[in-house]
Design a protein around this motif. Structure first.
Motif, PDB file in Angstrom:
ATOM      1  N   THR A   1       0.832  -1.210   0.000  1.00 56.47           N
ATOM      2  CA  THR A   1       0.000   0.000   0.000  1.00 56.47           C
ATOM      3  C   THR A   1       0.862   1.252   0.000  1.00 56.47           C
ATOM      4  O   THR A   1       0.497   2.277  -0.576  1.00 56.47           O
ATOM      5  CB  THR A   1      -0.932   0.002   1.225  1.00 56.47           C
TER       6      THR A   1
ATOM      7  N   GLN B   1      -9.276  -3.328   1.241  1.00 58.30           N
ATOM      8  CA  GLN B   1      -8.230  -2.655   0.478  1.00 58.30           C
ATOM      9  C   GLN B   1      -8.808  -1.565  -0.415  1.00 58.30           C
ATOM     10  O   GLN B   1      -8.161  -0.551  -0.669  1.00 58.30           O
ATOM     11  CB  GLN B   1      -7.441  -3.686  -0.340  1.00 58.30           C
TER      12      GLN B   1
ATOM     13  N   ARG C   1      -9.088   1.290   1.859  1.00 59.07           N
ATOM     14  CA  ARG C   1      -7.766   1.841   2.150  1.00 59.07           C
ATOM     15  C   ARG C   1      -7.296   2.747   1.009  1.00 59.07           C
ATOM     16  O   ARG C   1      -6.803   3.851   1.234  1.00 59.07           O
ATOM     17  CB  ARG C   1      -6.760   0.705   2.377  1.00 59.07           C
TER      18      ARG C   1
ATOM     19  N   CYS D   1       0.640   8.420   6.627  1.00 59.56           N
ATOM     20  CA  CYS D   1       0.539   7.017   6.235  1.00 59.56           C
ATOM     21  C   CYS D   1       1.899   6.389   6.529  1.00 59.56           C
ATOM     22  O   CYS D   1       2.923   6.832   5.972  1.00 59.56           O
ATOM     23  CB  CYS D   1       0.191   6.868   4.758  1.00 59.56           C
TER      24      CYS D   1
ATOM     25  N   LEU E   1     -10.447   1.801   8.972  1.00 55.64           N
ATOM     26  CA  LEU E   1     -10.963   1.986   7.622  1.00 55.64           C
ATOM     27  C   LEU E   1     -12.380   1.459   7.446  1.00 55.64           C
ATOM     28  O   LEU E   1     -13.133   1.946   6.610  1.00 55.64           O
ATOM     29  CB  LEU E   1     -10.034   1.310   6.613  1.00 55.64           C
TER      30      LEU E   1
END
Length: 444
Positions: free
Chosen positions: A106, A132, A135, A330, A365
């Motif tokens: 990621t 995902q 995300r 992040c 998330l």
């Protein structure tokens, strides 16, 4: 293969976009189909793909191989690195970043989307919106990518069912709206077959919107930074040993945003000293005005102590300097980021010592809730941090400038990039927390 004249190319605008999605959602196949059907693939490239596909026992060319270039990627059938491709149509030029889908990569999506004006997020029509997907949407929102395309792929495997597409589009759009994504365009596609990628699909007459390429060619591009706050991070001080220019002292760098003109009063940060621009050199020639993203050399009226890492800004539009930075980050390193972590913070061309004073929250998330005081962030976590720097820094809000409102945290021991940060960005305001104490001598 069709050709584009120099005149046509110079008249087109540039769109930077990134693709993202879970493993096996078909990102690389989409990019390959986009390049192939828009006739942006050279004959020898296509022949190489056909040979590689045949050696793997595939009857048809595997278009994903046009972007999955690393040996490890081809063997595993997944994208690991960010693959950049450049192509053009008569209407627009493109720089695309095909980013990895696996959760452990990621961090690479952050790299690919950091300069994008649009992100294409793929969803497998059989699986719908997964973690995902959320995300990637969250990262696109954090990086303030202004446009998002939801490409619901593999529609051929669900019988081109309109209700399947509508349900996925509704769920994703609601989630993206909560994140603050300003615009979502949902397109049903089959990258393998080619439905709605470049050419309209004959299998989905219920869909009346644009194809992926048509949307990419027509979406408004709003990346003109020439009207933003003017910023020039100094990369190098030029003092040529020349008899023709014995007193030449120039401050070179790439303009991060805005424009500068001769006669303008500027301030040098963090010192706060002021002067006036007496000249601007661009490619060795004097000019009256320069703007982002030109690399220039500024000449100033006064002899000021300026070095690499300083920031030159218009005096009327100078940001405040601070040693206390609060940001959303992040975390991209395998090693966790913890409270009390001693790091290097790189902002523009300046690198300073810093301490992570607190980690107020981590984003969950699934429901966009904030987990308070997690104590650490692990790889691919998104969270809030409070940082104290050893020296004051002139930082902008990321909302005002994606260039001077961002930074990275670096491990001082081995130079590993730890975290990518956006100053001031937040999904929701966490409750006020007291800074964690630090008694190891690094208390700035």
């Amino acid at each position: 293969m069709s050709t584009i004249t120099t005149e046509e190319l110079s008249a087109t605008t540039l769109l930077r976009f990134a693709t993202a999605g879970s493993v096996d959602d078909g990102k690389s196949t989409l990019v390959g189909r986009l390049l192939h059907d828009s006739k942006s693939v050279l004959t020898d490239q296509l022949e190489a793909v056909e040979r590689a596909s045949a050696s793997r026992g595939q009857e048809a060319p595997d278009l994903a191989l046009l972007t999955d270039g690393l040996r490890a990627e081809r063997e595993q059938g997944i994208t690991i690195d960010v693959a950049y491709r450049y192509f053009a149509t008569p209407r627009r030029r493109f720089i695309l970043a095909d980013t990895p889908g696996h959760v452990q990569y990621t961090r690479n999506m952050v790299t690919g989307a950091s300069t994008a004006e649009l992100t294409v997020i793929l969803v497998d029509a059989r699986n719908g919106v997964v973690e995902q997907t959320r995300r990637h949407a969250a990262i696109a929102a954090l990086l303030r990518v202004p446009h998002a395309v939801l490409a619901v792929n593999k529609m051929d495997l669900v019988g081109y069912d309109e209700t399947v597409f509508a349900a996925i589009a509704e769920e994703f759009t609601a989630y993206a709206t909560e994140l603050g994504v300003p615009e979502v365009t949902a397109i049903p596609i089959s990258a393998l077959v080619g439905d709605n990628v470049v050419d309209p699909s004959a299998n989905m007459d219920w869909y009346g919107g644009p194809t992926v390429l048509e949307h990419l060619e027509t979406v408004p591009v709003a990346h003109d930074l020439s009207h933003c706050h003017a910023r020039l991070p100094v990369q190098y001080v030029i003092r040529p040993q020349s008899a023709d220019h014995p007193d030449y002292r120039g401050y070179a760098g790439q303009i991060a945003a805005g424009s500068f003109h001769v006669g303008e009063e500027v301030t040098v940060l963090p010192s706060g000293r002021t002067s006036k621009i007496t000249g601007i050199d661009l490619l060795g020639e004097p000019v009256e005005v320069a703007w982002t993203t030109q690399s220039v050399t500024l000449l100033l009226e006064d002899d000021i102590d300026i070095s690499r890492g300083d920031l030159i800004v218009p005096t009327k539009d100078a940001p405040a300097t601070t040693q206390d930075i609060e940001a959303t980050v992040c975390h991209v390193a395998d090693a966790p980021l913890t409270v009390g972590h001693r790091v290097l913070l790189k902002h523009g061309t300046r690198t300073v010592k810093a301490i992570v004073k607190d980690i107020p929250s981590r984003l969950t998330l699934a429901d966009l809730s904030l987990h308070p005081h997690p104590g650490q962030l692990v790889a691919n976590d998104i969270g809030r941090v409070k940082i104290r720097t050893a020296e004051p820094l002139p930082v902008d809000s990321y909302a005002d400038s994606r260039r001077t409102g961002s930074f990275i945290l670096i491990d001082p021991n081995d130079g590993t990039t730890l975290t990518a940060g956006m100053v001031g960005e937040s999904f929701a305001a966490p409750e006020p927390v007291k800074d964690a104490s630090d008694d190891d001598g690094w208390d700035f």
